[in-house]
Design a protein around this motif. Sequence first.
Motif, mmCIF file in Angstrom:
data_model
loop_
_atom_site.group_PDB
_atom_site.id
_atom_site.type_symbol
_atom_site.label_atom_id
_atom_site.label_comp_id
_atom_site.label_asym_id
_atom_site.label_seq_id
_atom_site.Cartn_x
_atom_site.Cartn_y
_atom_site.Cartn_z
ATOM 1 N N THR A 133 0.907 -1.137 -0.077
ATOM 2 C CA THR A 133 -0.039 0.056 0.153
ATOM 3 C C THR A 133 0.759 1.284 -0.136
ATOM 4 N N GLN A 134 0.458 2.262 -0.763
ATOM 5 C CA GLN A 134 1.318 3.485 -0.920
ATOM 6 C C GLN A 134 1.232 4.333 0.141
ATOM 7 N N VAL A 135 2.245 4.711 0.720
ATOM 8 C CA VAL A 135 2.169 5.809 1.686
ATOM 9 C C VAL A 135 3.014 7.185 1.185
ATOM 10 N N THR A 136 2.273 8.541 1.105
ATOM 11 C CA THR A 136 3.075 9.256 0.549
ATOM 12 C C THR A 136 2.800 10.712 1.499
ATOM 13 N N VAL A 137 3.847 10.955 2.006
ATOM 14 C CA VAL A 137 4.041 12.180 2.965
ATOM 15 C C VAL A 137 4.629 13.224 2.426
ATOM 16 N N SER A 138 3.539 14.473 2.191
ATOM 17 C CA SER A 138 4.270 15.591 1.624
ATOM 18 C C SER A 138 4.554 16.392 2.756
ATOM 19 N N SER A 139 5.715 17.494 2.211
ATOM 20 C CA SER A 139 6.231 18.461 3.152
ATOM 21 C C SER A 139 5.572 19.612 3.348
#
Length: 127
Positions: free
Chosen positions: A121-127
């Motif tokens: 599962t994709q986890v994307t953390v934006s800054s």
Amino acid sequence: QVQLVESGGGLVQAGGSLRLSCAASGLAFSSYAMGWFRQAPGKEREFVAAISWTGGNTYYADSVKGRFTVSRDNAKNTVYLQMNSLTPEDTAVYYCAAVYRAWTYSSLSAGGEYDYWGQGTQVTVSS
């Protein structure tokens, strides 16, 4: 047929939280240790966290220690990864995996030891 199905990934801002779940079927879940691994673009797969088959031992990569918590619910055949204080460096595809009756760090941190893997599962953390 053994299936491990991850869920709970998504897009979150830095500092936020996500809880990943991995639902297992087709295996005697309570006899399997469960691990979480991740793979970022252009990088090798790395160990994140694991919980022994008894639930009595948990292990974490240094990079997530104090921020992530692994747990299991044998009644639901599910393992969880609570991820807090996320940073962009946590962006990756997260995989759960199962290995029969393992409990040591050396076994649980080595991806090659695992018997079954989920699709991720994709986890994307934006800054």
